[in-house]
Design a protein around this motif. Sequence first.
Motif, PDB file in Angstrom:
ATOM      1  N   ARG A  49       0.871  -1.198   0.000  1.00 46.04           N
ATOM      2  CA  ARG A  49       0.000   0.000   0.000  1.00 46.04           C
ATOM      3  C   ARG A  49       0.896   1.232   0.000  1.00 46.04           C
ATOM      4  NH1 ARG A  49      -5.584   1.445   1.181  1.00 46.04           N
ATOM      5  NH2 ARG A  49      -5.938  -0.773   0.839  1.00 46.04           N
ATOM      6  N   CYS A  50       0.673   2.136  -0.952  1.00 46.21           N
ATOM      7  CA  CYS A  50       1.593   3.253  -1.178  1.00 46.21           C
ATOM      8  C   CYS A  50       0.880   4.601  -1.164  1.00 46.21           C
ATOM      9  CB  CYS A  50       2.290   3.118  -2.532  1.00 46.21           C
ATOM     10  SG  CYS A  50       3.334   1.674  -2.696  1.00 46.21           S
ATOM     11  N   MET A  51       1.359   5.494  -0.345  1.00 47.69           N
ATOM     12  CA  MET A  51       0.971   6.890  -0.455  1.00 47.69           C
ATOM     13  C   MET A  51       1.609   7.473  -1.713  1.00 47.69           C
ATOM     14  SD  MET A  51       2.385   9.900   2.040  1.00 47.69           S
ATOM     15  CE  MET A  51       2.721  11.512   1.340  1.00 47.69           C
ATOM     16  N   HIS A  52       0.841   8.277  -2.468  1.00 48.34           N
ATOM     17  CA  HIS A  52       1.417   8.999  -3.601  1.00 48.34           C
ATOM     18  C   HIS A  52       0.522  10.183  -3.930  1.00 48.34           C
ATOM     19  CE1 HIS A  52      -1.387   6.944  -6.541  1.00 48.34           C
ATOM     20  NE2 HIS A  52      -1.397   6.083  -5.555  1.00 48.34           N
ATOM     21  N   ASP A  53       1.142  11.311  -4.237  1.00 42.29           N
ATOM     22  CA  ASP A  53       0.408  12.549  -4.487  1.00 42.29           C
ATOM     23  C   ASP A  53       0.049  12.763  -5.953  1.00 42.29           C
ATOM     24  OD1 ASP A  53       0.377  13.313  -1.786  1.00 42.29           O
ATOM     25  OD2 ASP A  53       2.415  14.116  -1.941  1.00 42.29           O
ATOM     26  N   ALA A  54       0.537  11.872  -6.809  1.00 38.13           N
ATOM     27  CA  ALA A  54       0.268  11.954  -8.251  1.00 38.13           C
ATOM     28  C   ALA A  54       0.469  10.568  -8.836  1.00 38.13           C
ATOM     29  CB  ALA A  54       1.216  12.964  -8.915  1.00 38.13           C
ATOM     30  N   PRO A  55      -0.037  10.303 -10.057  1.00 37.50           N
ATOM     31  CA  PRO A  55       0.170   8.984 -10.660  1.00 37.50           C
ATOM     32  C   PRO A  55       1.653   8.604 -10.704  1.00 37.50           C
ATOM     33  CG  PRO A  55      -1.385  10.257 -11.948  1.00 37.50           C
ATOM     34  CD  PRO A  55      -0.819  11.200 -10.934  1.00 37.50           C
ATOM     35  N   GLN A  56       1.931   7.323 -10.431  1.00 34.62           N
ATOM     36  CA  GLN A  56       3.304   6.806 -10.463  1.00 34.62           C
ATOM     37  C   GLN A  56       3.293   5.448 -11.146  1.00 34.62           C
ATOM     38  OE1 GLN A  56       4.851   6.472  -6.498  1.00 34.62           O
ATOM     39  NE2 GLN A  56       4.942   8.662  -6.125  1.00 34.62           N
ATOM     40  N   ASP A  57       3.915   5.344 -12.295  1.00 38.10           N
ATOM     41  CA  ASP A  57       4.013   4.087 -13.057  1.00 38.10           C
ATOM     42  C   ASP A  57       2.773   3.210 -12.874  1.00 38.10           C
ATOM     43  OD1 ASP A  57       5.683   4.009 -10.470  1.00 38.10           O
ATOM     44  OD2 ASP A  57       5.625   1.896 -10.918  1.00 38.10           O
ATOM     45  N   VAL A  58       2.788   2.183 -12.015  1.00 37.07           N
ATOM     46  CA  VAL A  58       1.647   1.265 -11.908  1.00 37.07           C
ATOM     47  C   VAL A  58       0.522   1.792 -11.022  1.00 37.07           C
ATOM     48  CG1 VAL A  58       3.103  -0.745 -12.328  1.00 37.07           C
ATOM     49  CG2 VAL A  58       2.689  -0.008  -9.981  1.00 37.07           C
ATOM     50  N   LEU A  59       0.734   2.942 -10.377  1.00 41.39           N
ATOM     51  CA  LEU A  59      -0.282   3.512  -9.492  1.00 41.39           C
ATOM     52  C   LEU A  59      -1.026   4.638 -10.199  1.00 41.39           C
ATOM     53  CD1 LEU A  59       1.908   3.668  -6.281  1.00 41.39           C
ATOM     54  CD2 LEU A  59      -0.079   2.189  -6.602  1.00 41.39           C
ATOM     55  N   VAL A  60      -2.336   4.582 -10.173  1.00 36.19           N
ATOM     56  CA  VAL A  60      -3.138   5.585 -10.873  1.00 36.19           C
ATOM     57  C   VAL A  60      -3.581   6.679  -9.909  1.00 36.19           C
ATOM     58  CG1 VAL A  60      -3.932   3.879 -12.553  1.00 36.19           C
ATOM     59  CG2 VAL A  60      -5.313   4.344 -10.511  1.00 36.19           C
ATOM     60  N   GLU A  61      -3.926   7.832 -10.478  1.00 36.70           N
ATOM     61  CA  GLU A  61      -4.473   8.972  -9.730  1.00 36.70           C
ATOM     62  C   GLU A  61      -3.560   9.349  -8.557  1.00 36.70           C
ATOM     63  OE1 GLU A  61      -8.552   8.178  -8.786  1.00 36.70           O
ATOM     64  OE2 GLU A  61      -8.961   7.328 -10.759  1.00 36.70           O
ATOM     65  N   ALA A  62      -4.134   9.579  -7.371  1.00 38.12           N
ATOM     66  CA  ALA A  62      -3.358   9.943  -6.185  1.00 38.12           C
ATOM     67  C   ALA A  62      -3.945   9.249  -4.961  1.00 38.12           C
ATOM     68  CB  ALA A  62      -3.368  11.457  -5.984  1.00 38.12           C
ATOM     69  N   VAL A 116      -7.963  -1.801  -5.774  1.00 38.48           N
ATOM     70  CA  VAL A 116      -6.761  -1.237  -5.160  1.00 38.48           C
ATOM     71  C   VAL A 116      -5.768  -0.735  -6.197  1.00 38.48           C
ATOM     72  CG1 VAL A 116      -6.920  -2.475  -2.976  1.00 38.48           C
ATOM     73  CG2 VAL A 116      -5.874  -3.599  -4.929  1.00 38.48           C
ATOM     74  N   ALA A 117      -6.211  -0.481  -7.426  1.00 42.90           N
ATOM     75  CA  ALA A 117      -5.308   0.020  -8.469  1.00 42.90           C
ATOM     76  C   ALA A 117      -4.735   1.379  -8.120  1.00 42.90           C
ATOM     77  CB  ALA A 117      -6.045   0.096  -9.811  1.00 42.90           C
ATOM     78  N   ARG A 118      -5.457   2.132  -7.328  1.00 46.85           N
ATOM     79  CA  ARG A 118      -5.013   3.471  -6.949  1.00 46.85           C
ATOM     80  C   ARG A 118      -4.134   3.455  -5.707  1.00 46.85           C
ATOM     81  NH1 ARG A 118      -7.147   7.560  -3.736  1.00 46.85           N
ATOM     82  NH2 ARG A 118      -8.907   6.240  -3.170  1.00 46.85           N
ATOM     83  N   THR A 119      -4.326   2.464  -4.858  1.00 44.73           N
ATOM     84  CA  THR A 119      -3.682   2.483  -3.543  1.00 44.73           C
ATOM     85  C   THR A 119      -2.525   1.511  -3.389  1.00 44.73           C
ATOM     86  OG1 THR A 119      -5.293   0.868  -2.728  1.00 44.73           O
ATOM     87  CG2 THR A 119      -5.825   3.204  -2.429  1.00 44.73           C
ATOM     88  N   ASN A 120      -2.489   0.461  -4.199  1.00 41.34           N
ATOM     89  CA  ASN A 120      -1.521  -0.612  -3.972  1.00 41.34           C
ATOM     90  C   ASN A 120      -0.689  -0.919  -5.216  1.00 41.34           C
ATOM     91  OD1 ASN A 120      -3.525  -0.799  -1.849  1.00 41.34           O
ATOM     92  ND2 ASN A 120      -2.625  -2.760  -1.317  1.00 41.34           N
ATOM     93  N   ALA A 121       0.618  -1.065  -5.008  1.00 43.23           N
ATOM     94  CA  ALA A 121       1.534  -1.472  -6.076  1.00 43.23           C
ATOM     95  C   ALA A 121       1.775  -2.971  -5.953  1.00 43.23           C
ATOM     96  CB  ALA A 121       2.854  -0.707  -5.964  1.00 43.23           C
ATOM     97  N   PHE A 122       1.506  -3.705  -7.027  1.00 43.18           N
ATOM     98  CA  PHE A 122       1.606  -5.164  -7.012  1.00 43.18           C
ATOM     99  C   PHE A 122       2.994  -5.615  -7.466  1.00 43.18           C
ATOM    100  CE2 PHE A 122      -2.786  -4.655  -6.495  1.00 43.18           C
ATOM    101  CZ  PHE A 122      -3.341  -5.861  -6.094  1.00 43.18           C
ATOM    102  N   PHE A 123       3.480  -6.686  -6.824  1.00 42.51           N
ATOM    103  CA  PHE A 123       4.789  -7.228  -7.158  1.00 42.51           C
ATOM    104  C   PHE A 123       4.673  -8.168  -8.348  1.00 42.51           C
ATOM    105  CE2 PHE A 123       4.770  -6.984  -2.378  1.00 42.51           C
ATOM    106  CZ  PHE A 123       5.405  -5.748  -2.334  1.00 42.51           C
TER     107      PHE A 123
END
Length: 476
Positions: A49-62, A116-123
């Motif tokens: 589960r990843c905090m992010h303020d903007a889209p990051q590679d596999v993480l959408v939105e914020a 969880v496409a917005r909140t979690n980065a999958f391995f």
Amino acid sequence: MIDVLVIGGGNAALCSALMAREAGASVLMLEAAPREWRGGNSMHVRNLRCMHDAPQDVLVEAYPEEEYWQDLLKVTGGLTDEPLARLVIRHSSRCRPWMRGHGVHFQPPLSGALHVARTNAFFMGGGKALVNAYYRSAENLGVRIRYDVPVKMLELKDGRFIAAITEAGERITAKSCVLACGGFESNIEWQREAWGQNDLGEWVAENFLIRGTRFNQGVLLKFMIDVGADSIGDPTQAHCVAIDARAPLYDGGICTRIDCVSLGVVVNREARRFYDEGEDFWPKRYAIWGRLVAQQPGQTAWSIIDRKAIGRFMPPVFEGTRADTLEDLAGKIGLDPAVFVQTLSAYNAGCRPGTFDHTTLDDCHTEGVTPAKTHWARAIDTPPFYAYPLKPGITFTYLGMKTDATAAVRFKNVPSDNLFAAGEMVAGNVLGKGYTAGVGMSIGTAFGRIAGVSAAQSAGFRHPIFREELAYAAAR
């Protein structure tokens, strides 16, 4: 003498070992499991589960810090140390470049996990690939790793680590030590003692299944509590999921989880419903269902769906029991057909028309039924019907060591200057109860890396890059 001794072999232990070695310390890891079973529960994880303020590679939105915090606050009911929780949250936004540097790859979620496409980065390759990548990196950096070496006790003096004593009687000294050897979920005797008996005289833990490693017996956790280390957490609180009752006792992993609960109803062995299946999104509620099932007679229940739910959830490894009528389904799973049909008929009658949308908190709900179903309530009336048997599946326990932002073990509220803890052994500081998907890996990664840095610093080595991350986490 070894600079840093790391006891454990999962994600948190590996993060500690890698960080300490990057700082220049000599590192020895002791993994209780044989090589083929290395990695603890981390073998079975899927995401972070990843905090992010903007889209990051596999993480959408914020997914900003405050939303992450509110999600955690909601599932824990306030049983969390806010400064440490926010430390974990902020750390989750900064750790992935480091993880990639050690061979970990990420991928977008599969269709069954789009919540969880917005909140979690999958391995990519799951937890086994993550663990193997870390082990390869550790070996390349010169971390010494010994397998089949369970530790039974520590030699301590005035809160300082002196040596570890293995079950074989070997005494291993080091300048500092990290405890990252898990909880006590695999210790059924301790689980029985913690959970006790229900009103029917049944030992509640008797029917528990262990989703992860069989090697987390809680030996050092019990030792540390017995010698007076400050502890935190309720021994009955755990990441406890409703899994397929046909799963193996140990190491069933993610494929035994039953993910159709929110698409249907759940009944106990008396054929009665007992909780709101549509209370919230599944990633925020799946980990309460093991505990709910544990509170039912026989620690058993069944998830019931019809044809409309097929294709809308990640299918488990075992097929469900199938029937063309509700009466036949009840007979096949050993429930009273009359009571079962009465329960389903009352639920169906209570379903109110709405616009079904499993990706939102929709307006499909029940009225006049107890317990209510708040969202995704649709009549179970379209054959074939399916039933999946459920038992409590324990992933990890929350009883552990009380700590601070340095990951130090504490004795009478005084932090040790050379003994640190990470992973499941400190999870109770952030998780007093409840769970939300991926936060265990956030805790393990954050405190694993912090413990490695603290242990290296205690041994006389500093990790210059990590200072920036700690400053970021403290300043936000």
